[in-house]
Design a protein around this motif. Structure first.
Motif, PDB file in Angstrom:
ATOM      1  N   ARG A 146      18.886  68.408  -4.495  1.00 41.65           N
ATOM      2  CA  ARG A 146      18.195  67.124  -4.649  1.00 41.65           C
ATOM      3  C   ARG A 146      17.182  66.930  -3.513  1.00 41.65           C
ATOM      4  O   ARG A 146      17.457  67.270  -2.354  1.00 41.65           O
ATOM      5  N   PRO A 147      16.035  66.340  -3.846  1.00 43.12           N
ATOM      6  CA  PRO A 147      15.056  66.019  -2.798  1.00 43.12           C
ATOM      7  C   PRO A 147      15.682  65.112  -1.739  1.00 43.12           C
ATOM      8  O   PRO A 147      16.393  64.163  -2.066  1.00 43.12           O
TER       9      PRO A 147
ATOM     10  N   GLU B  23      17.442  66.270   4.775  1.00 37.93           N
ATOM     11  CA  GLU B  23      17.072  65.233   5.730  1.00 37.93           C
ATOM     12  C   GLU B  23      18.150  64.160   5.876  1.00 37.93           C
ATOM     13  O   GLU B  23      18.160  63.426   6.865  1.00 37.93           O
ATOM     14  N   HIS B  24      19.062  64.062   4.893  1.00 41.59           N
ATOM     15  CA  HIS B  24      19.994  62.930   4.881  1.00 41.59           C
ATOM     16  C   HIS B  24      21.480  63.297   4.848  1.00 41.59           C
ATOM     17  O   HIS B  24      22.317  62.408   4.936  1.00 41.59           O
ATOM     18  N   VAL B  25      21.811  64.568   4.698  1.00 41.16           N
ATOM     19  CA  VAL B  25      23.223  64.930   4.535  1.00 41.16           C
ATOM     20  C   VAL B  25      23.676  65.898   5.621  1.00 41.16           C
ATOM     21  O   VAL B  25      23.052  66.937   5.849  1.00 41.16           O
ATOM     22  N   GLY B  26      24.774  65.511   6.263  1.00 39.23           N
ATOM     23  CA  GLY B  26      25.426  66.367   7.242  1.00 39.23           C
ATOM     24  C   GLY B  26      26.886  66.599   6.901  1.00 39.23           C
ATOM     25  O   GLY B  26      27.596  67.325   7.588  1.00 39.23           O
ATOM     26  N   MET B  27      27.354  65.978   5.805  1.00 42.03           N
ATOM     27  CA  MET B  27      28.760  66.122   5.428  1.00 42.03           C
ATOM     28  C   MET B  27      28.942  65.773   3.958  1.00 42.03           C
ATOM     29  O   MET B  27      28.325  64.838   3.453  1.00 42.03           O
TER      30      MET B  27
ATOM     31  N   ALA C 258      24.690  60.353  -1.822  1.00 37.81           N
ATOM     32  CA  ALA C 258      25.056  60.447  -3.237  1.00 37.81           C
ATOM     33  C   ALA C 258      26.563  60.459  -3.392  1.00 37.81           C
ATOM     34  O   ALA C 258      27.296  60.902  -2.500  1.00 37.81           O
ATOM     35  N   ILE C 259      27.010  59.982  -4.567  1.00 36.88           N
ATOM     36  CA  ILE C 259      28.430  60.025  -4.938  1.00 36.88           C
ATOM     37  C   ILE C 259      28.515  60.551  -6.360  1.00 36.88           C
ATOM     38  O   ILE C 259      27.755  60.135  -7.228  1.00 36.88           O
ATOM     39  N   VAL C 260      29.458  61.460  -6.570  1.00 36.78           N
ATOM     40  CA  VAL C 260      29.727  61.993  -7.903  1.00 36.78           C
ATOM     41  C   VAL C 260      31.210  61.759  -8.183  1.00 36.78           C
ATOM     42  O   VAL C 260      32.062  62.039  -7.332  1.00 36.78           O
ATOM     43  N   ALA C 261      31.521  61.228  -9.376  1.00 33.07           N
ATOM     44  CA  ALA C 261      32.913  60.968  -9.753  1.00 33.07           C
ATOM     45  C   ALA C 261      33.122  61.371 -11.205  1.00 33.07           C
ATOM     46  O   ALA C 261      32.276  61.102 -12.057  1.00 33.07           O
ATOM     47  N   GLN C 262      34.253  62.023 -11.459  1.00 35.32           N
ATOM     48  CA  GLN C 262      34.616  62.392 -12.831  1.00 35.32           C
ATOM     49  C   GLN C 262      36.129  62.353 -12.956  1.00 35.32           C
ATOM     50  O   GLN C 262      36.844  62.951 -12.156  1.00 35.32           O
ATOM     51  N   ALA C 263      36.605  61.637 -13.975  1.00 37.47           N
ATOM     52  CA  ALA C 263      38.039  61.576 -14.262  1.00 37.47           C
ATOM     53  C   ALA C 263      38.288  62.240 -15.611  1.00 37.47           C
ATOM     54  O   ALA C 263      37.537  62.030 -16.559  1.00 37.47           O
ATOM     55  N   GLU C 264      39.326  63.030 -15.693  1.00 36.18           N
ATOM     56  CA  GLU C 264      39.714  63.656 -16.954  1.00 36.18           C
ATOM     57  C   GLU C 264      40.511  62.636 -17.765  1.00 36.18           C
ATOM     58  O   GLU C 264      41.106  61.715 -17.212  1.00 36.18           O
ATOM     59  N   GLU C 265      40.530  62.829 -19.072  1.00 33.78           N
ATOM     60  CA  GLU C 265      41.267  61.917 -19.941  1.00 33.78           C
ATOM     61  C   GLU C 265      42.194  62.691 -20.856  1.00 33.78           C
ATOM     62  O   GLU C 265      42.050  63.894 -21.038  1.00 33.78           O
ATOM     63  N   GLY C 266      43.160  61.957 -21.413  1.00 33.04           N
ATOM     64  CA  GLY C 266      44.065  62.544 -22.390  1.00 33.04           C
ATOM     65  C   GLY C 266      45.423  62.826 -21.789  1.00 33.04           C
ATOM     66  O   GLY C 266      45.798  62.294 -20.737  1.00 33.04           O
ATOM     67  N   LEU C 267      46.175  63.670 -22.475  1.00 38.42           N
ATOM     68  CA  LEU C 267      47.511  64.046 -22.033  1.00 38.42           C
ATOM     69  C   LEU C 267      47.394  65.253 -21.118  1.00 38.42           C
ATOM     70  O   LEU C 267      46.965  66.327 -21.543  1.00 38.42           O
ATOM     71  N   LEU C 268      47.756  65.070 -19.865  1.00 41.85           N
ATOM     72  CA  LEU C 268      47.623  66.115 -18.855  1.00 41.85           C
ATOM     73  C   LEU C 268      48.992  66.526 -18.338  1.00 41.85           C
ATOM     74  O   LEU C 268      49.903  65.704 -18.241  1.00 41.85           O
ATOM     75  N   LYS C 269      49.117  67.776 -17.981  1.00 39.02           N
ATOM     76  CA  LYS C 269      50.374  68.336 -17.472  1.00 39.02           C
ATOM     77  C   LYS C 269      50.298  68.502 -15.953  1.00 39.02           C
ATOM     78  O   LYS C 269      49.208  68.586 -15.387  1.00 39.02           O
ATOM     79  N   PRO C 270      51.449  68.577 -15.275  1.00 41.21           N
ATOM     80  CA  PRO C 270      51.433  68.825 -13.836  1.00 41.21           C
ATOM     81  C   PRO C 270      50.583  70.052 -13.506  1.00 41.21           C
ATOM     82  O   PRO C 270      50.650  71.078 -14.180  1.00 41.21           O
ATOM     83  N   GLY C 271      49.741  69.882 -12.494  1.00 46.07           N
ATOM     84  CA  GLY C 271      48.831  70.935 -12.075  1.00 46.07           C
ATOM     85  C   GLY C 271      47.437  70.802 -12.656  1.00 46.07           C
ATOM     86  O   GLY C 271      46.487  71.390 -12.142  1.00 46.07           O
ATOM     87  N   ASP C 272      47.285  70.015 -13.732  1.00 45.34           N
ATOM     88  CA  ASP C 272      45.958  69.812 -14.326  1.00 45.34           C
ATOM     89  C   ASP C 272      45.092  68.961 -13.405  1.00 45.34           C
ATOM     90  O   ASP C 272      45.582  68.047 -12.730  1.00 45.34           O
ATOM     91  N   ASP C 273      43.792  69.238 -13.426  1.00 44.63           N
ATOM     92  CA  ASP C 273      42.837  68.408 -12.692  1.00 44.63           C
ATOM     93  C   ASP C 273      42.814  67.015 -13.300  1.00 44.63           C
ATOM     94  O   ASP C 273      42.845  66.860 -14.518  1.00 44.63           O
TER      95      ASP C 273
END
Length: 121
Positions: free
Chosen positions: A13-14, A18-22, A68-83
């Motif tokens: 990204r432009p 200049e703006h990101v150190g972490m 910047a912030i990026v967020a994504q949540a998975e949906e549905g029936l998830l099992k242990p270990g799934d993102d």
């Protein structure tokens, strides 16, 4: 979400250099036990409010030093270990990024993600 791809897209990204150190990354996964009482969990049904997530991210991006912030949540029936939840916060210095990241995670979990645990019979 492909974390490596997302990080590369942020770096392209432009204004990034200049703006990101972490950048902080959260990859929440489904636990095999309940936070409440440590009972075994066989699955979790997850839904989320996309508009609320976007609203929280837009608000938090206005904080000093946040690029910047990026967020994504998975949906549905998830099992242990799934993102379950991916978050990336990019900003100038750790004091800005860490504080924003912590509040972002807590708010998204409290305000935008709904989970129902299923316990082993």
């Amino acid at each position: 979400m492909d974390i490596n791809k997302t990080l590369q897209e942020l770096k392209a990204r432009p204004g990034f250099t200049e703006h990101v150190g972490m950048m902080l990354v959260h990859n929440g996964v489904v636990r095999g036990w309940s936070r409440k009482d440590h009972a075994p969990v066989s699955a979790v049904r997850v839904s989320h409010d996309n508009e609320k997530m976007r609203e929280i991210c837009r608000e938090m991006e206005q904080r000093p030093g946040i690029f910047a912030i990026v967020a994504q949540a998975e949906e549905g029936l998830l099992k242990p270990g799934d993102d379950l939840l991916f978050l990336v916060v990019a900003g100038d210095i750790r004091e800005h990024v860490k504080a924003t990241f912590a509040e972002l995670l807590d708010r998204i979990k409290a305000e935008a993600v709904i989970k129902q645990e299923y316990h082993e019979a």
